[in-house]
Design an enzyme around this catalytic site. Structure first.
Site, PDB file in Angstrom:
ATOM      1  N   SER A  58      13.867 -10.640  16.827  1.00 28.86           N
ATOM      2  CA  SER A  58      13.065 -10.589  18.051  1.00 28.86           C
ATOM      3  C   SER A  58      13.255  -9.276  18.771  1.00 28.86           C
ATOM      4  O   SER A  58      14.351  -8.721  18.799  1.00 28.86           O
ATOM      5  CB  SER A  58      13.433 -11.730  18.995  1.00 28.86           C
ATOM      6  OG  SER A  58      12.696 -11.569  20.197  1.00 28.86           O
ATOM      7  N   LYS A  64      14.681 -19.046  15.881  1.00 35.15           N
ATOM      8  CA  LYS A  64      13.737 -17.989  16.271  1.00 35.15           C
ATOM      9  C   LYS A  64      12.419 -18.606  16.766  1.00 35.15           C
ATOM     10  O   LYS A  64      11.804 -18.129  17.721  1.00 35.15           O
ATOM     11  CB  LYS A  64      13.477 -17.037  15.097  1.00 35.15           C
ATOM     12  CG  LYS A  64      12.332 -16.037  15.312  1.00 35.15           C
ATOM     13  CD  LYS A  64      12.605 -15.108  16.480  1.00 35.15           C
ATOM     14  CE  LYS A  64      11.698 -13.924  16.691  1.00 35.15           C
ATOM     15  NZ  LYS A  64      10.316 -13.943  16.516  1.00 35.15           N
ATOM     16  N   THR A 121       0.868  -1.178   0.000  1.00 37.74           N
ATOM     17  CA  THR A 121       0.000   0.000   0.000  1.00 37.74           C
ATOM     18  C   THR A 121       0.906   1.229   0.000  1.00 37.74           C
ATOM     19  O   THR A 121       1.564   1.524   1.010  1.00 37.74           O
ATOM     20  CB  THR A 121      -0.904  -0.010   1.253  1.00 37.74           C
ATOM     21  OG1 THR A 121      -1.494  -1.305   1.354  1.00 37.74           O
ATOM     22  CG2 THR A 121      -1.964   1.059   1.210  1.00 37.74           C
ATOM     23  N   GLU A 135       9.596 -18.207  24.952  1.00 32.56           N
ATOM     24  CA  GLU A 135       8.841 -16.992  25.326  1.00 32.56           C
ATOM     25  C   GLU A 135       7.420 -17.367  25.792  1.00 32.56           C
ATOM     26  O   GLU A 135       6.928 -16.852  26.797  1.00 32.56           O
ATOM     27  CB  GLU A 135       8.797 -16.078  24.097  1.00 32.56           C
ATOM     28  CG  GLU A 135       8.020 -14.804  24.230  1.00 32.56           C
ATOM     29  CD  GLU A 135       7.996 -14.045  22.882  1.00 32.56           C
ATOM     30  OE1 GLU A 135       9.047 -13.937  22.212  1.00 32.56           O
ATOM     31  OE2 GLU A 135       6.917 -13.568  22.508  1.00 32.56           O
ATOM     32  N   HIS A 142      12.955 -19.914  20.169  1.00 34.56           N
ATOM     33  CA  HIS A 142      12.989 -18.711  21.028  1.00 34.56           C
ATOM     34  C   HIS A 142      11.560 -18.314  21.400  1.00 34.56           C
ATOM     35  O   HIS A 142      11.252 -18.057  22.560  1.00 34.56           O
ATOM     36  CB  HIS A 142      13.709 -17.579  20.282  1.00 34.56           C
ATOM     37  CG  HIS A 142      13.430 -16.206  20.802  1.00 34.56           C
ATOM     38  ND1 HIS A 142      12.231 -15.558  20.605  1.00 34.56           N
ATOM     39  CD2 HIS A 142      14.185 -15.350  21.528  1.00 34.56           C
ATOM     40  CE1 HIS A 142      12.255 -14.376  21.184  1.00 34.56           C
ATOM     41  NE2 HIS A 142      13.438 -14.222  21.750  1.00 34.56           N
ATOM     42  N   ASN A 143      10.676 -18.297  20.410  1.00 35.09           N
ATOM     43  CA  ASN A 143       9.284 -17.918  20.680  1.00 35.09           C
ATOM     44  C   ASN A 143       8.601 -18.937  21.597  1.00 35.09           C
ATOM     45  O   ASN A 143       7.784 -18.573  22.432  1.00 35.09           O
ATOM     46  CB  ASN A 143       8.494 -17.787  19.370  1.00 35.09           C
ATOM     47  CG  ASN A 143       8.800 -16.487  18.649  1.00 35.09           C
ATOM     48  OD1 ASN A 143       9.850 -15.899  18.857  1.00 35.09           O
ATOM     49  ND2 ASN A 143       7.895 -16.039  17.807  1.00 35.09           N
TER      50      ASN A 143
HETATM   51  P1  NBP Z   1       2.294  -7.875   9.788  1.00 38.97           P
HETATM   52  O1  NBP Z   1       2.682  -9.280  10.083  1.00 38.97           O
HETATM   53  O2  NBP Z   1       1.012  -7.375  10.319  1.00 38.97           O
HETATM   54  O3  NBP Z   1       2.306  -7.687   8.174  1.00 38.97           O
HETATM   55  C1  NBP Z   1       1.884  -6.478   7.603  1.00 38.97           C
HETATM   56  C2  NBP Z   1       2.747  -6.153   6.389  1.00 38.97           C
HETATM   57  O4  NBP Z   1       2.646  -7.214   5.414  1.00 38.97           O
HETATM   58  C3  NBP Z   1       2.260  -4.888   5.696  1.00 38.97           C
HETATM   59  O5  NBP Z   1       3.371  -4.178   5.218  1.00 38.97           O
HETATM   60  C4  NBP Z   1       1.405  -5.436   4.559  1.00 38.97           C
HETATM   61  O6  NBP Z   1       1.262  -4.543   3.489  1.00 38.97           O
HETATM   62  C5  NBP Z   1       2.264  -6.612   4.160  1.00 38.97           C
HETATM   63  N1  NBP Z   1       1.572  -7.589   3.313  1.00 38.97           N
HETATM   64  C6  NBP Z   1       0.556  -8.438   3.575  1.00 38.97           C
HETATM   65 BR1  NBP Z   1      -0.340  -8.536   5.162  1.00 38.97          BR
HETATM   66  N2  NBP Z   1       0.212  -9.197   2.552  1.00 38.97           N
HETATM   67  C7  NBP Z   1       1.025  -8.817   1.559  1.00 38.97           C
HETATM   68  C8  NBP Z   1       1.157  -9.237   0.226  1.00 38.97           C
HETATM   69  N3  NBP Z   1       0.403 -10.208  -0.260  1.00 38.97           N
HETATM   70  N4  NBP Z   1       2.090  -8.643  -0.549  1.00 38.97           N
HETATM   71  C9  NBP Z   1       2.865  -7.661  -0.064  1.00 38.97           C
HETATM   72  N5  NBP Z   1       2.797  -7.226   1.226  1.00 38.97           N
HETATM   73  C10 NBP Z   1       1.890  -7.801   2.017  1.00 38.97           C
HETATM   74  O7  NBP Z   1       3.466  -6.867  10.194  1.00 38.97           O
HETATM   75  P2  NBP Z   1       4.423  -6.844  11.483  1.00 38.97           P
HETATM   76  O8  NBP Z   1       3.671  -7.041  12.753  1.00 38.97           O
HETATM   77  O9  NBP Z   1       5.261  -5.635  11.316  1.00 38.97           O
HETATM   78  O10 NBP Z   1       5.333  -8.132  11.293  1.00 38.97           O
HETATM   79  C11 NBP Z   1       6.143  -8.352  10.155  1.00 38.97           C
HETATM   80  C12 NBP Z   1       6.793  -9.718  10.291  1.00 38.97           C
HETATM   81  O11 NBP Z   1       7.640  -9.704  11.447  1.00 38.97           O
HETATM   82  C13 NBP Z   1       5.802 -10.850  10.510  1.00 38.97           C
HETATM   83  O12 NBP Z   1       6.282 -12.026   9.927  1.00 38.97           O
HETATM   84  C14 NBP Z   1       5.785 -11.017  12.014  1.00 38.97           C
HETATM   85  O13 NBP Z   1       5.387 -12.310  12.411  1.00 38.97           O
HETATM   86  C15 NBP Z   1       7.248 -10.731  12.359  1.00 38.97           C
HETATM   87  N6  NBP Z   1       7.477 -10.250  13.714  1.00 38.97           N
HETATM   88  C16 NBP Z   1       6.612  -9.403  14.303  1.00 38.97           C
HETATM   89  C17 NBP Z   1       6.875  -8.945  15.601  1.00 38.97           C
HETATM   90  C18 NBP Z   1       5.950  -7.973  16.280  1.00 38.97           C
HETATM   91  O14 NBP Z   1       6.192  -7.685  17.469  1.00 38.97           O
HETATM   92  N7  NBP Z   1       4.940  -7.459  15.614  1.00 38.97           N
HETATM   93  C19 NBP Z   1       8.047  -9.351  16.246  1.00 38.97           C
HETATM   94  C20 NBP Z   1       8.935 -10.197  15.597  1.00 38.97           C
HETATM   95  C21 NBP Z   1       8.644 -10.638  14.323  1.00 38.97           C
HETATM   96  P3  NBP Z   1       0.000  -3.544   3.466  1.00 38.97           P
HETATM   97  O15 NBP Z   1       0.401  -2.369   4.289  1.00 38.97           O
HETATM   98  O16 NBP Z   1      -0.142  -3.212   2.030  1.00 38.97           O
HETATM   99  O17 NBP Z   1      -1.167  -4.281   4.015  1.00 38.97           O
END
Ligand code: NBP
Length: 510
Positions: A133, A187, A35, A194, A190-191
Site C-alpha cells: 500500500s 491488505k 511489453t 480506506e 486495509h483498502n
Molecule cells: P496495472 O494494474 O495497471 O497492471 C499493468 C501491468 O500488468 C503492466 O506491466 C502490464 O504489462 C501487466 N500485464 C497485464 Br495488464 N496483463 C498481463 C499479462 N497477461 N501478462 C503479463 N503482464 C500483464 O499496474 P499498477 O497500477 O502498477 O498495479 C500493479 C498491481 O499493484 C495491481 O494488482 C494493483 O491493483 C496493485 N496496486 C496498485 C496501486 C496503485 O496505486 N496503482 C496501489 C497498490 C497496489 P504491459 O505493460 O505489457 O501491458
C-alpha cells in the site's frame, strides 16, 4: 554489479517504483515487462549509465529474466490482479528451479492467493501473497508491506522487504502477516477502511460546502487545521492539498465560485495542467479550483466490494465500509441522478442557520468518531476472518505497519497499536478506554451533525451508519426480540428466552 537475487516483472506505475526502491537500497534487481519496450525505456531512464545509475538489469524474454537472477530466486510480480497473475506464473514456471520464490505484490483476491500457494507448493515453489500500500509514491519511497504465505518464503526475503518499506520511529512498516492468504486478506480490509475513510471525508466536505456554505479556500483551511489534531492523516493532508489546487484548463466563460479568495496558500508542487492559488494571483484571468471540475463518479477496482462480500460471509457488520462502497455505486449512476434531481423533492424552506465555527467543529468530531467506528469494524472483520481461516493475526502489529507508507496512515494508529498491546483479545476497538472516551466526547456533536444533514437533505451514509453501529453495539437490548417472535410466528423458526434455557415455539395470538 553482482548478480541480482531478486527480479520484478510488471513495470507499470507500481512495479517501476518498487523496483527502483529495491535498487536504491543496494539490491541489484532484474526487471521484466510483457511489453519489452517499457523495460528498455525504464532501464534507460534509471539504470546503469543513466543519471540515476540504479542497479537495474533489463531483460526481455521470461527465460532471460529468470536466468538473470541468482538461485534460489525471488521474483516479484506487479501485474494487474486476476488472470494476468496466473498467466505470468504459467509463463515463468518452465524456467524456474525448485525452491524459487514468487511474490504477488498486486491487489489479488486472497482466495486466489490461497489457491496459488497450494498449486505452486505442489510444484516445488514458494509463493507469497503480499499487499503493498502507498500508491506510486509509497512504492518508491517506502510502502506498507503485508506479506502472507509460507513463513520460509518470507524469511528468505525479509531483509529486502523490511529495508524498502516505510520506517516509523525506526520500525519497518512490514511484518509477516500469516500463512495462506492472510497478507492479501489484510491488505483488502486495509483498502476497505480506506474506502470508508475517503467517504467520511467526502461527507465532511459536502456538509462544509452544502450545509455551512464554506468556500473551497475555507474548506482547504479547515482540512489543514484538522490535520494538525487528532485527525492527522495522509488522507486529510492530501484533501487539504486538493483544495489548494487550481485548474489551468478552466475556461473564462464560466464564473468563479462566489466569494472565493485565492490568497495565502502553502506552496505545493503543481502537476502539469494545474497550479496553486499563489500562481493564480498572478494569472490574468480569474480561475477555478480543479476539484470543482472533477466529475462526481467514483471509480473502484473491487477491493472494497470484496471486503463487504467477505463481511457478509463472516457475519461481520462493517456498515461504514459497505456504505462507502454503495456510495461509489450511487455516484456512478450520474445520468440517472441528473434526471432525478429535476423530479425528486428535497426539504423545502430549510437553511443552515447555526454558528459556522460550532458546526465546523461538530463535523470534525463526527468525522473523528465515524473514523474510529470504520477502523473498529475493519479490525472486527479481521478478527472474524482470523477465527474462520486460522490466520494468526496480531492486530497491534497491523496497526504498527499501517502507521507509515500506506494510504490509511494516521496519527491514531499509534493508539490502536497501544490498545491491542494492552489487550490483545480486545472484543472491539471502540471498547479501548482511549477510543471509548473519544466516542463519548464526540457523540453529541456527531448526532447534531447527522440531524442537521437529515434536516437539510445532505446525504451522510457513512456518518449515519457509523453512528447507528455505535448505538447498536452499545445497546444491551435490541429490538431483535420482535424479529425472533415474527420468525417464530410465520415460520416456526423457534426462539430463545431471556429467563430460561432451551429453544421455544409458541402459538401466537390469532
Ligand atoms: P496495472 O494494474 O495497471 O497492471 C499493468 C501491468 O500488468 C503492466 O506491466 C502490464 O504489462 C501487466 N500485464 C497485464 Br495488464 N496483463 C498481463 C499479462 N497477461 N501478462 C503479463 N503482464 C500483464 O499496474 P499498477 O497500477 O502498477 O498495479 C500493479 C498491481 O499493484 C495491481 O494488482 C494493483 O491493483 C496493485 N496496486 C496498485 C496501486 C496503485 O496505486 N496503482 C496501489 C497498490 C497496489 P504491459 O505493460 O505489457 O501491458
Amino acid at each position: 554489479m553482482s548478480m541480482p537475487r531478486i527480479g520484478l516483472t510488471g513495470l507499470a506505475v507500481m512495479g517501476q517504483n518498487l523496483a527502483r526502491n529495491v535498487a536504491r537500497h543496494g539490491f541489484p534487481i532484474a526487471v521484466h515487462n510483457r511489453t519489452t519496450e517499457k523495460t528498455r525505456e525504464f532501464v534507460n531512464d534509471y539504470g546503469p549509465g543513466s543519471e540515476h545509475n540504479e542497479p537495474l538489469v533489463a531483460t526481455e524474454s521470461e527465460a532471460d529474466f529468470v536466468q538473470a537472477i541468482a538461485v534460489p530466486r525471488t521474483i516479484v510480480m506487479m501485474v494487474k490482479a486476476g488472470k494476468p497473475v496466473d498467466q505470468v506464473i504459467e509463463n515463468l514456471i518452465p524456467h524456474l528451479s525448485p525452491g524459487d520464490l514468487l511474490i504477488d505484490g498486486g491487489n489479488s483476491l486472497w482466495t486466489d492467493t490461497e489457491r496459488r500457494i497450494k498449486e505452486l507448493n505442489a510444484k516445488g515453489f514458494l509463493f507469497l501473497g503480499t499487499g503493498v500500500s502507498g500508491g506510486e509514491e509509497g512504492a518508491l519511497n517506502g510502502p506498507s508491506i503485508m506479506p502472507g504465505g509460507p513463513k520460509e518464503g518470507y524469511d528468505r526475503v525479509s531483509d529486502i522487504l523490511t529495508a524498502i518499506s516505510a520506517q516509523v520511529q525506526g520500525t519497518p512498516c512490514c511484518t509477516f502477516i500469516g500463512e495462506g492468504g492472510a497478507g492479501h486478506y489484510v491488505k483488502t480490509v486495509h483498502n476497505g477502511i480506506e474506502y470508508a475513510d475517503m467517504q467520511l471525508i467526502a461527507e465532511a466536505y459536502d456538509l462544509l460546502k452544502n450545509a455551512a456554505g464554506l468556500t473551497n479556500k475555507e474548506i482547504g483551511d479547515v482540512f489543514t487545521e484538522w490535520n494538525a489534531g487528532d485527525l492527522d492523516s495522509f488522507l486529510i493532508e492530501i484533501t487539504a492539498r486538493i483544495f489548494r489546487t487550481m485548474d489551468d484548463l478552466a475556461g473564462s466563460d464560466s464564473g468563479k465560485e462566489a466569494g472565493e479568495r485565492t490568497d495565502a496558500a502553502t506552496s505545493i508542487e503543481a502537476a502539469p495542467g494545474t497550479r496553486t492559488p499563489e500562481a493564480e494571483s498572478s494569472s490574468p484571468t480569474p480561475d477555478h479550483y480543479l476539484v470543482d471540475k472533477v466529475l462526481d463518479k467514483a471509480g473502484q477496482k473491487g477491493t472494497g466490494k470484496w471486503v463487504s462480500q467477505s463481511a457478509l460471509d463472516l457475519g461481520s457488520p462493517v456498515t461504514a465500509i459497505t456504505e462507502a462502497v454503495f456510495a461509489r455505486f450511487l455516484s456512478a449512476q450520474k445520468t440517472e441522478r441528473v434526471e432525478a434531481a429535476k423530479i425528486l423533492a428535497g426539504p423545502t424552506g430549510e437553511t443552515f442557520s447555526g454558528d459556522k465555527q460550532t458546526f465546523i467543529n461538530a463535523v470534525r468530531d463526527a468525522l473523528y468518531a465515524s473514523k474510529i467506528v470504520a477502523y473498529a469494524q475493519g479490525f472486527d472483520q479481521m478478527k472474524q476472518a482470523a477465527k474462520e481461516w486460522n490466520y494468526d493475526l496480531h492486530f497491534g502489529e497491523l496497526a504498527t505497519i499501517w502507521r507509515g507508507g500506506c494510504i490509511i496512515r494516521a496519527r491514531f494508529l499509534d493508539r490502536i497499536k497501544d490498545a491491542y498491546d494492552e489487550q490483545p483479545d480486545l472484543a472491539n476497538l471502540m471498547l479501548a478506554p482511549y477510543f471509548a472516551e473519544g466516542l463519548k466526547d464526540a457523540q453529541n456533536p456527531w448526532r447534531t451533525v447527522i440531524a442537521e444533514a437529515v434536516r437539510l437533505g445532505v446525504p451522510t451514509p457513512a456518518f449515519s451508519s457509523a453512528l447507528a453501529y455505535y448505538d447498536g453495539y452499545r445497546r444491551e437490548r435490541l429490538p431483535a426480540n420482535l424479529i425472533q417472535a415474527q420468525r417464530d410466528l410465520f415460520g416456526a423458526h423457534t426462539y430463545e428466552r431471556t429467563d430460561r434455557e432451551g429453544t421455544f415455539h409458541s402459538r401466537w395470538a390469532e
